[in-house]
Design an enzyme around this catalytic site. Structure first.
Site, PDB file in Angstrom:
ATOM      1  N   GLU A  65       4.272 -11.342  -5.913  1.00  0.00           N
ATOM      2  CA  GLU A  65       3.150 -11.524  -6.842  1.00  0.00           C
ATOM      3  C   GLU A  65       3.457 -11.086  -8.262  1.00  0.00           C
ATOM      4  OE1 GLU A  65       2.263  -7.519  -4.761  1.00  0.00           O
ATOM      5  OE2 GLU A  65       3.351  -9.376  -4.388  1.00  0.00           O
ATOM      6  N   LYS A  78     -10.552 -13.852 -16.233  1.00  0.00           N
ATOM      7  CA  LYS A  78     -10.823 -14.333 -17.584  1.00  0.00           C
ATOM      8  C   LYS A  78     -10.302 -15.750 -17.823  1.00  0.00           C
ATOM      9  CE  LYS A  78     -12.022 -12.205 -20.854  1.00  0.00           C
ATOM     10  NZ  LYS A  78     -13.332 -12.015 -21.541  1.00  0.00           N
ATOM     11  N   SER A 115     -23.206 -11.703 -26.385  1.00  0.00           N
ATOM     12  CA  SER A 115     -22.340 -10.924 -27.273  1.00  0.00           C
ATOM     13  C   SER A 115     -21.536 -11.822 -28.207  1.00  0.00           C
ATOM     14  CB  SER A 115     -21.374 -10.069 -26.449  1.00  0.00           C
ATOM     15  OG  SER A 115     -20.423 -10.891 -25.802  1.00  0.00           O
ATOM     16  N   GLY A 116     -21.406 -13.097 -27.841  1.00  0.00           N
ATOM     17  CA  GLY A 116     -20.574 -13.997 -28.622  1.00  0.00           C
ATOM     18  C   GLY A 116     -19.163 -14.086 -28.099  1.00  0.00           C
ATOM     19  N   CYS A 134       5.198  -6.323   1.635  1.00  0.00           N
ATOM     20  CA  CYS A 134       5.591  -4.920   1.584  1.00  0.00           C
ATOM     21  C   CYS A 134       4.966  -4.153   2.745  1.00  0.00           C
ATOM     22  CB  CYS A 134       5.223  -4.316   0.228  1.00  0.00           C
ATOM     23  SG  CYS A 134       6.056  -2.745  -0.120  1.00  0.00           S
ATOM     24  N   TYR A 135       3.936  -3.341   2.503  1.00  0.00           N
ATOM     25  CA  TYR A 135       3.277  -2.633   3.597  1.00  0.00           C
ATOM     26  C   TYR A 135       2.741  -3.627   4.624  1.00  0.00           C
ATOM     27  CZ  TYR A 135       0.067   0.585   6.008  1.00  0.00           C
ATOM     28  OH  TYR A 135      -0.598   1.330   6.968  1.00  0.00           O
ATOM     29  N   GLY A 183       0.829  -1.200   0.000  1.00  0.00           N
ATOM     30  CA  GLY A 183       0.000   0.000   0.000  1.00  0.00           C
ATOM     31  C   GLY A 183       0.860   1.245   0.000  1.00  0.00           C
ATOM     32  N   ASP A 238     -17.081 -14.628 -22.172  1.00  0.00           N
ATOM     33  CA  ASP A 238     -17.827 -14.528 -20.921  1.00  0.00           C
ATOM     34  C   ASP A 238     -19.306 -14.830 -21.099  1.00  0.00           C
ATOM     35  OD1 ASP A 238     -15.349 -13.648 -20.017  1.00  0.00           O
ATOM     36  OD2 ASP A 238     -15.868 -11.555 -20.347  1.00  0.00           O
ATOM     37  N   SER A 239     -19.956 -14.160 -22.059  1.00  0.00           N
ATOM     38  CA  SER A 239     -21.392 -14.371 -22.235  1.00  0.00           C
ATOM     39  C   SER A 239     -21.682 -15.760 -22.784  1.00  0.00           C
ATOM     40  CB  SER A 239     -21.987 -13.299 -23.153  1.00  0.00           C
ATOM     41  OG  SER A 239     -21.451 -13.383 -24.462  1.00  0.00           O
ATOM     42  N   HIS A 286       7.868  -7.880  -3.532  1.00  0.00           N
ATOM     43  CA  HIS A 286       6.572  -8.272  -4.103  1.00  0.00           C
ATOM     44  C   HIS A 286       6.684  -9.615  -4.833  1.00  0.00           C
ATOM     45  CE1 HIS A 286       4.215  -4.590  -3.354  1.00  0.00           C
ATOM     46  NE2 HIS A 286       5.395  -3.991  -3.412  1.00  0.00           N
TER      47      HIS A 286
END
Length: 547
Positions: free
Chosen positions: A205, A403, A257-258, A115-116, A88, A261-262, A203
């Site tokens: 990550e 995703k 939408s194609g 970190c923080y 942070g 996700d949809s 970090h």
């Protein structure tokens, strides 16, 4: 203290249907995840918070992000098996420093401070101290491992890491030992084996810490004792059960939408409630070349989904006329989508739910939905752009997913490969790839240029190597020469990036010959464009989309 991202100093805003804690309210319906193993991540405002969540999930352990000030009871309600504190921009010794309930260290579960988060450990636990560093550390650093156990089990004596801090842990809390150091940070990692509390100043990550995944693996499995049960199949089984329970005998409309996700959401919800789901495909006039025809042929004609087609191009273009502000564009499109959906839903009959493929990054970038100090980057049309008054309740089965997790679930559900592999496409469509006002002429220019980009990238075998690749129409015109005549036409920019989840991205080093073919074809085939540029910016500091 981590390097400071752009801050939004206004009070965090939350979409109606969500409180500051991220809990669902009346308009949204909750789809419970119910994992058997959970890591709670306390957000202190790090620009890398979502990367931490991704790293945990990569090890098949579910993670949830909560604001740093969450009540102890709220944290306990998730039945966490471990807790991670993020980095942070603040200083722990400031009077108004963001600090958690100190009783988190009495929960008896493993804790990892990053970190923080490390500095929080040093500040709150007896014997520790944090102060400003004489020499700040930003970027690459060599870290020396004092003991190859715990977090650093099976590590070499020296490895690379990524630093971003201006404060340091100057005194180790009682019972802790130093596990690693760098040339400018004598205390780069600490641990208390009995209490299973650990902290690192760097970090793990980010990709710039090569062995960062191994640090998370050691924390999750060696220290916390997780088994890794968060799988696509477990998500599908749980979510199908939850959808049936929430929807009951009701009906659902889904915005088709194609895209990945949809498409995946449609198949998942169909698995749960069958034909009581109706997919509505709205042609808003902001789609790619031939997109409407492809969606109808695939989902309505080939896959036989219950799909309604609505041509609302004129409605959307009229509402967008003269609008240049990207946030206004998104909100206009979001409101019109809902208006069209509600109108079509009334034709279908009694419908209570609107299903969307909203993802975790959509929520994260739109609002500080978890109540933490992270800043708003942009609103997504299906999140921040929704109207305050909406008759349909939202059903968002992928709201807590990234995703790549949705792609895995799609494969498990048998969604056609050509849709699973599709690159992400923004909900507001080409409206946010036209800088400035949107009209039919500019849309046609962009559609043709974008089709050339995708066509050439596919021919070169690069399509599936990239996260996204597309064209952007710039709001400038430049002088050119074609056939010995002067032209004064538009310029377009090409964007191609690598990414794992859309939260960070690097610009792709496309071969010069591919870029040459794209440029040559656009200038020759798209009358109205005479200049092609290539975007070589990464995220951060830039976003993937231009608006």
């Amino acid at each position: 203290m981590a390097s400071k991202p752009v801050r939004n100093k206004s009070k965090p805003k939350f979409r109606k249907g969500h409180s500051a804690s991220g809990k669902k309210l009346s308009r949204s319906v909750a789809i419970k995840v119910n994992p058997s193993e959970t890591v709670v991540i306390l957000d202190f405002g790090s620009q890398y918070t979502q990367l931490i969540a991704r790293r945990v999930r990569e090890h098949k352990v579910f993670s949830v992000i909560l604001p740093y000030h969450s009540a102890l009871e709220t944290i306990q309600s998730y039945k966490p098996g471990a807790l991670i504190m993020t980095g942070g921009p603040a200083n722990v010794y400031d009077a108004k420093a963001p600090l958690p309930d100190p009783r988190i260290f009495d929960l008896g579960i493993p804790v990892l401070g990053i970190c923080y988060g490390l500095q929080v450990i040093g500040h709150l636990l007896k014997g520790g101290a944090v102060e400003k560093s004489e020499r700040r550390e930003y970027g690459h650093a060599k870290i020396q491992i004092a003991r190859g156990q715990d977090l650093f089990r099976n590590f070499p004596a020296e490895t690379d890491c990524w630093m971003s801090h201006g404060d340091k842990l100057s005194k180790v809390p009682d019972g802790f030992e130093i596990l690693a150091h760098t040339s400018s940070a004598p205390i780069a990692a600490v641990g208390h084996r009995a209490k299973r509390v650990y902290g690192v100043q760097f970090h793990p990550e980010v990709v710039h810490t090569p062995l960062g995944k191994e640090i998370f693996r050691n924390f999750l499995f060696e220290i916390s004792g997780f088994r890794g049960t968060w799988t696509p199949q477990s998500f599908i089984e749980n979510t199908v059960r939850e959808i049936r329970e929430v929807v009951g005998n009701g009906r659902v409309v889904l915005g088709m939408s194609g895209g990945v996700d949809s498409s995946t959401a449609a198949v998942l919800i169909h698995k749960a409630i069958g034909d009581r789901q109706t997919c509505i495909f709205v042609n808003n006039g902001l789609l790619r070349l031939g997109e409407a025809e492809r969606v109808l042929e695939t989902f309505r004609d080939r896959l036989k989904l219950n799909l309604h087609y609505v041509n609302a191009e004129a409605l959307f273009l009229k509402a967008l006329k003269g609008v240049t502000d990207p946030e206004k564009k998104r909100k206009i499109i979001g409101r019109l989508f809902i208006k069209v959906f509600e109108k079509e839903a009334r034709k279908i009959g009694k419908v209570a739910y609107l299903a969307q493929g909203t993802l975790y990054p959509d929520v994260i970038e739109s609002v500080s939905v978890h109540g933490g100090p992270t800043s708003t980057i942009k609103s997504h049309h299906n999140v921040g752009g929704l109207p305050k008054k909406m008759k349909l309740k939202l059903l968002e089965p992928f709201r807590m997913l990234f995703k790549d997790e949705v792609r895995e679930i799609g494969r498990e559900l048998g969604v056609p490969v050509e849709f699973i592999r599709r690159q992400p496409f923004p909900g507001p469509g080409l409206a946010v790839r036209i800088l400035g006002a949107v009209d039919k002429k500019r849309l046609e220019l962009l559609r043709k240029a974008d089709w050339v980009v995708i066509d050439e990238i596919k021919k070169a075998g690069w399509y599936e190597k990239l996260w996204q690749s597309f064209a952007v129409l710039l709001p400038v015109r430049s002088v050119g020469v074609m056939g010995d005549e002067r032209t004064y036409d538009y310029a377009t920019a090409i964007r191609a990036v690598h990414s794992n989840d859309g939260m960070t991205a690097d610009w792709a080093k496309l071969p010069p010959e591919v870029l040459g073919r794209i440029s040559n074809r656009i200038i020759n085939e798209v009358r109205g464009i005479n200049r092609v540029c290539y975007d070589i910016s990464s995220k951060p500091p830039s976003t993937i989309e231009w608006e």
